[in-house]
Every structure is written in C-alpha cells, then in structure tokens.
Design an enzyme around this catalytic site. Structure first.
Site, PDB file in Angstrom:
ATOM      1  N   ARG A   1       0.828  -1.216   0.000  1.00 57.81           N
ATOM      2  CA  ARG A   1       0.000   0.000   0.000  1.00 57.81           C
ATOM      3  C   ARG A   1       0.861   1.265   0.000  1.00 57.81           C
ATOM      4  O   ARG A   1       0.577   2.206  -0.749  1.00 57.81           O
ATOM      5  CB  ARG A   1      -0.952   0.001   1.192  1.00 57.81           C
TER       6      ARG A   1
ATOM      7  N   ASN B   1      -6.056  -2.871   1.751  1.00 59.76           N
ATOM      8  CA  ASN B   1      -6.027  -4.321   1.895  1.00 59.76           C
ATOM      9  C   ASN B   1      -7.453  -4.836   1.968  1.00 59.76           C
ATOM     10  O   ASN B   1      -8.316  -4.194   2.578  1.00 59.76           O
ATOM     11  CB  ASN B   1      -5.293  -4.728   3.180  1.00 59.76           C
TER      12      ASN B   1
END
Length: 91
Positions: free
Chosen positions: A20, A38
């Site tokens: 990320r 996620n």
C-alpha cells in the site's frame, strides 16, 4: 485528455510487504487520485483516476510491486472517472 478510472485487484503475497505504501507513492508520483487498501481475503484493491497512460503505468507497476511482494495476478477493470477523489490515499 479525459480522465478515466481503473479498478485493480492485486493477488499473491501482497499484504505485509508495504504494497500500500509503495502504491501510494507511485500513484502520487504519477499525479493520480484514488486509494489503495487491503482486502480481508488477502488481495490489495487499487482504485485510481487520471489519464489512461498514467493508469497503465500504475497497472504495469502493480505487476511487480515492492521488492518483497510476489504478485500472481492483477485483475483490471476500466470505469468512467467519478471525480470524487482528492489526492491518493491509503485506506
């Protein structure tokens, strides 16, 4: 050039490897807007808006990801841009 949206689902060993953070950095460098997060099933979801060529650059990057990632598949869907994002963030 009109903006588009690209929805990506990245599969493989992509959580717990800073995917990320690296995605946020790459998308911001490309001037894209949207988010990365996620998912409970182990995938990473990326929603990005901007010019098609920059979206393609981000998608190509997602096939590699950060050094510790092992990407097995990137599912991609093009959509009309919503214009509802300000910058690129981690959710």
């Amino acid at each position: 050039m009109a903006n588009e949206q690209r929805h990506l689902l990245v599969e493989g060993h992509v959580q717990g490897v800073s995917f990320r953070a690296y995605t946020e950095q790459k998308a911001s460098e490309l001037g894209l807007e949207g988010y990365v997060r996620n998912l409970p099933d182990g995938r990473v979801e990326v929603v990005a808006e901007g010019p098609e060529d920059r979206l393609q650059t981000l998608e190509d990057w997602c096939w590699q990801g950060p050094p510790a990632a092992k990407v097995s598949l990137v599912r991609s869907e093009e959509r009309p841009a919503s214009g509802g994002f300000s910058g690129f963030s981690i959710r």
